[in-house]
Structures are given as structure tokens and as C-alpha cells.
Design an enzyme around this catalytic site. Structure first.
Site, PDB file in Angstrom:
ATOM      1  N   GLU A 135      44.784  23.957  39.500  1.00 34.50           N
ATOM      2  CA  GLU A 135      44.910  24.910  40.602  1.00 34.50           C
ATOM      3  C   GLU A 135      45.688  24.252  41.745  1.00 34.50           C
ATOM      4  OE1 GLU A 135      43.988  28.352  41.327  1.00 34.50           O
ATOM      5  OE2 GLU A 135      45.369  27.587  42.838  1.00 34.50           O
ATOM      6  N   GLU A 179      41.179  25.618  32.086  1.00 35.91           N
ATOM      7  CA  GLU A 179      41.312  26.846  32.886  1.00 35.91           C
ATOM      8  C   GLU A 179      42.525  26.704  33.795  1.00 35.91           C
ATOM      9  OE1 GLU A 179      37.891  28.662  34.676  1.00 35.91           O
ATOM     10  OE2 GLU A 179      39.145  29.997  35.890  1.00 35.91           O
ATOM     11  N   TYR A 218      38.571  37.181  42.313  1.00 32.13           N
ATOM     12  CA  TYR A 218      39.739  38.073  42.276  1.00 32.13           C
ATOM     13  C   TYR A 218      39.378  39.374  41.562  1.00 32.13           C
ATOM     14  CZ  TYR A 218      44.382  39.915  41.632  1.00 32.13           C
ATOM     15  OH  TYR A 218      45.483  40.744  41.652  1.00 32.13           O
ATOM     16  N   GLU A 219      38.632  39.259  40.473  1.00 27.69           N
ATOM     17  CA  GLU A 219      38.239  40.459  39.730  1.00 27.69           C
ATOM     18  C   GLU A 219      37.405  41.386  40.609  1.00 27.69           C
ATOM     19  OE1 GLU A 219      36.148  40.456  35.610  1.00 27.69           O
ATOM     20  OE2 GLU A 219      34.673  40.973  37.119  1.00 27.69           O
ATOM     21  N   ASP A 223      44.521  42.649  36.210  1.00 27.21           N
ATOM     22  CA  ASP A 223      44.230  44.001  36.708  1.00 27.21           C
ATOM     23  C   ASP A 223      45.534  44.790  36.860  1.00 27.21           C
ATOM     24  OD1 ASP A 223      45.006  42.209  38.740  1.00 27.21           O
ATOM     25  OD2 ASP A 223      44.313  43.601  40.277  1.00 27.21           O
ATOM     26  N   ASP A 248      48.629  35.081  39.133  1.00 30.15           N
ATOM     27  CA  ASP A 248      49.284  35.805  40.229  1.00 30.15           C
ATOM     28  C   ASP A 248      50.102  36.961  39.661  1.00 30.15           C
ATOM     29  OD1 ASP A 248      49.022  34.289  42.989  1.00 30.15           O
ATOM     30  OD2 ASP A 248      49.087  32.808  41.388  1.00 30.15           O
ATOM     31  N   ASP A 277      50.607  22.554  39.575  1.00 27.91           N
ATOM     32  CA  ASP A 277      51.122  23.435  38.530  1.00 27.91           C
ATOM     33  C   ASP A 277      50.683  22.920  37.156  1.00 27.91           C
ATOM     34  OD1 ASP A 277      52.847  24.819  36.747  1.00 27.91           O
ATOM     35  OD2 ASP A 277      54.415  24.919  38.260  1.00 27.91           O
TER      36      ASP A 277
HETATM   37  C1  LIG Z   1      45.256  35.711  41.603  1.00 25.59           C
HETATM   38  S1  LIG Z   1      44.610  34.109  41.645  1.00 25.59           S
HETATM   39  C2  LIG Z   1      43.171  34.254  40.592  1.00 25.59           C
HETATM   40  C3  LIG Z   1      42.206  33.105  40.778  1.00 25.59           C
HETATM   41  C4  LIG Z   1      40.991  33.109  39.850  1.00 25.59           C
HETATM   42  N1  LIG Z   1      41.373  32.882  38.468  1.00 25.59           N
HETATM   43  C5  LIG Z   1      40.217  34.393  39.979  1.00 25.59           C
HETATM   44  O1  LIG Z   1      40.245  35.177  39.017  1.00 25.59           O
HETATM   45  O2  LIG Z   1      39.574  34.596  41.031  1.00 25.59           O
HETATM   46  C6  LIG Z   1      45.750  33.189  40.619  1.00 25.59           C
HETATM   47  C7  LIG Z   1      45.611  31.705  40.762  1.00 25.59           C
HETATM   48  O3  LIG Z   1      46.471  31.066  39.852  1.00 25.59           O
HETATM   49  C8  LIG Z   1      47.004  29.909  40.479  1.00 25.59           C
HETATM   50  N2  LIG Z   1      48.259  29.559  39.800  1.00 25.59           N
HETATM   51  C9  LIG Z   1      49.420  30.236  39.822  1.00 25.59           C
HETATM   52  N3  LIG Z   1      50.380  29.597  39.135  1.00 25.59           N
HETATM   53  C10 LIG Z   1      49.797  28.478  38.626  1.00 25.59           C
HETATM   54  C11 LIG Z   1      50.271  27.406  37.837  1.00 25.59           C
HETATM   55  N4  LIG Z   1      51.558  27.344  37.436  1.00 25.59           N
HETATM   56  N5  LIG Z   1      49.407  26.427  37.500  1.00 25.59           N
HETATM   57  C12 LIG Z   1      48.120  26.478  37.901  1.00 25.59           C
HETATM   58  N6  LIG Z   1      47.609  27.463  38.668  1.00 25.59           N
HETATM   59  C13 LIG Z   1      48.436  28.458  39.030  1.00 25.59           C
HETATM   60  C14 LIG Z   1      47.199  30.342  41.930  1.00 25.59           C
HETATM   61  O4  LIG Z   1      47.275  29.258  42.834  1.00 25.59           O
HETATM   62  C15 LIG Z   1      45.990  31.233  42.158  1.00 25.59           C
HETATM   63  O5  LIG Z   1      44.910  30.547  42.723  1.00 25.59           O
END
Ligand SMILES: C[S@@+](CC[C@H](N)C(=O)[O-])C[C@H]1O[C@@H](n2cnc3c(N)ncnc32)[C@H](O)[C@@H]1O
Length: 241
Positions: free
Chosen positions: A97, A72, A222-223, A182, A146, A124
Site C-alpha cells: 500500500e 493483498e 471502501y466497500e 463497485d 482505484d 507500488d
Molecule cells: C480505492 S482504495 C481501496 C482500499 C481497500 N482495499 C478498501 O477496499 O478499502 C485502493 C487502494 O489501492 C492502492 N493502490 C493503488 N495502486 C496500487 C499499486 N500499484 N500497488 C499497491 N497499492 C495500490 C491505493 O493507494 C488505495 O489505497
């Protein structure tokens, strides 16, 4: 001549930052203990998997015989990751994360009698993707990456053709990629990247396929926020050929 390590280092430098902040609130003493003591015991790092074969990966990373390895990317608060780990005790789940508060939430659930089939990269995902053996992951989840909605920021979106090529390499034939967003424009550009890669096939037969998630796909924080704010979500399942 540049070797594979040089190439990986070059791509790491070229990766634009795709995430927001790394830290929210200052960690409490208990959270600090989880980060300092538990995280190193359940961590996965790219160096650990580089050079492994797909068959060797499960035992090398999870220590027990797990049937499959799932990943994930950007698990946020960890609700979906923890649900899948609980429902599938025979699967090894890797969660990536960079946001420390989210990592702490999952560590807190893993502590004591929590799930043992999760490994975490608090960073990352991209260097890990480049280090994982080919054809080693059976499922990948990217739930609400994001959105970077402003046009000048769109190049920071995680899903682009190069990222999709990395995913195709590490996924097993027959494996499944699940992606949700979304943001209509993100859905559009991600579909262009995924449909543009011959290794992925989208078997959507009707709008039902992308308007709703299945029972084995729990909702995320987030959803729920997107829904409260009046935005509908799109759900995509791609098969690795
Ligand atoms: C908008 S949030 C959604 C979090 C979760 N999946 C949810 O639906 O509630 C996007 C997440 O992706 C993570 N993220 C962004 N770029 C990433 C990367 N290159 N590797 C791992 N995680 C990443 C961010 O830190 C953030 O927590």
C-alpha cells in the site's frame, strides 16, 4: 543485450501511476516512530526476494515456517489484511500500500502483541510482483483498486493484461485470486483481462457467485462507502490453473 534487470527497470518506468495521494495528514510523533522503527523491521522489498525459489520464500521473508504466502494489493485501511492475518496464523501475509496513513494503521495494529505474520511494502506492488519467485503465492486479494472512472484515466487502472500475466507467473497452480470493484466498467475490463489469460479460470455458476462475498471475505472501508453512496459491489474469485 538487455538482461532481466534491464527489463524490470524498463517496465518500472513504464508503469503509469495507479494510486492517488501517498500522504494524508501529517504523521504524529507516535506514527513517525512506527514508520521509522517498526516498518523497517516488518518490511519486504523487491531486492530481498529476487532470485529466491518459491520454497525458500516463506522462511526468507517470515522467518518462521508458514504454510502459504498470500498477498493483498492496495490494503487501504488494512481491515481485510488484519482479519486474514488473525484468522490464518499459519499463513504469511504480504500487504502492499503506497498510502502512508493506511500503512500506519496496520503498523499500529502490529505493534506490541499484534500479528507477527504480516510483511509490508509501503509502495507500488508491481516491482515486487516482478521480483517474486514463480508459483510462490497461494492467494492474492485486490479489493476495490482505484477505479479511475474517467475514460481518459482508465489506462491507469491496475488490472490490465500485462499485470494479469505477472499475477499468473507468481501464483501457484490451484491458487485463488479475489478481486472486488463497485465500478461496472472496471469489472468488465478486468474480466476481459483475466478471461483473456489462459492461466486463470472463473468458475462462476450463477450471479450469486459475483453478487455476494463469502464469510471468509470481510468487508472493507471502501466497500462500506460505496454501499452508503448507493453503488453495489461485485466480487470475483479466479482459480490459477
Ligand atoms: C480505492 S482504495 C481501496 C482500499 C481497500 N482495499 C478498501 O477496499 O478499502 C485502493 C487502494 O489501492 C492502492 N493502490 C493503488 N495502486 C496500487 C499499486 N500499484 N500497488 C499497491 N497499492 C495500490 C491505493 O493507494 C488505495 O489505497
Amino acid at each position: 543485450m538487455a538482461g532481466p534487470d534491464d527489463e524490470s527497470a524498463r517496465r518500472q518506468q513504464a508503469d503509469l501511476r495507479s494510486f492517488g495521494r501517498r500522504r494524508g495528514r501529517k504523521a504524529t510523533a507516535r506514527q513517525r516512530t512506527l514508520l521509522d522503527d517498526l516498518l523497517p523491521r516488518v518490511a519486504i522489498v523487491p531486492e530481498q526476494v529476487a532470485g529466491l525459489t518459491a520454497n525458500a520464500l516463506p522462511a526468507a521473508v517470515f522467518g518462521t515456517a508458514v504454510a502459504e504466502v498470500w498477498l493483498e494489493i492496495g490494503f487501504g485501511g488494512g481491515e481485510h489484511l488484519l482479519w486474514q492475518a488473525h484468522e490464518h496464523p499459519d499463513v504469511g501475509l504480504i500487504g502492499c500500500e503506497p498510502f502512508e496513513d493506511g500503512v500506519v494503521k496496520v503498523l499500529s495494529a502490529m505493534d506490541g502483541n499484534g500479528p507477527k505474520n504480516i510483511r509490508l511494502l509501503a509502495d507500488d506492488v508491481r516491482p515486487l510482483l516482478r521480483a517474486l519467485p514463480a508459483a510462490s503465492l497461494s492467494r492474492v486479494f485486490i479489493l476495490f483498486p482505484d477505479p479511475w472512472p474517467k475514460r481518459r484515466h482508465a489506462k491507469r487502472r491496475l488490472i490490465d493484461p500485462a499485470f494479469v500475466a505477472d499475477l499468473a507467473r507468481v501464483m501457484r497452480p490451484g491458487g485463488q485470486l479475489r478481486f472486488a470493484t463497485d465500478i461496472g466498467d472496471y469489472a468488465r475490463t478486468a474480466l476481459l483481462s483475466l478471461n483473456g489469460n489462459e492461466n486463470f479460470i472463473w468458475r462462476a455458476a450463477s450471479p450469486e457467485d459475483w453478487r455476494f462475498r463469502s464469510e471468509d471475505w470481510p468487508g472493507t472501508r471502501y466497500e462500506a462507502k460505496a454501499s452508503r453512496e448507493g453503488r453495489r459491489s461485485y466480487y470475483f474469485r479466479f482459480c490459477r490453473r
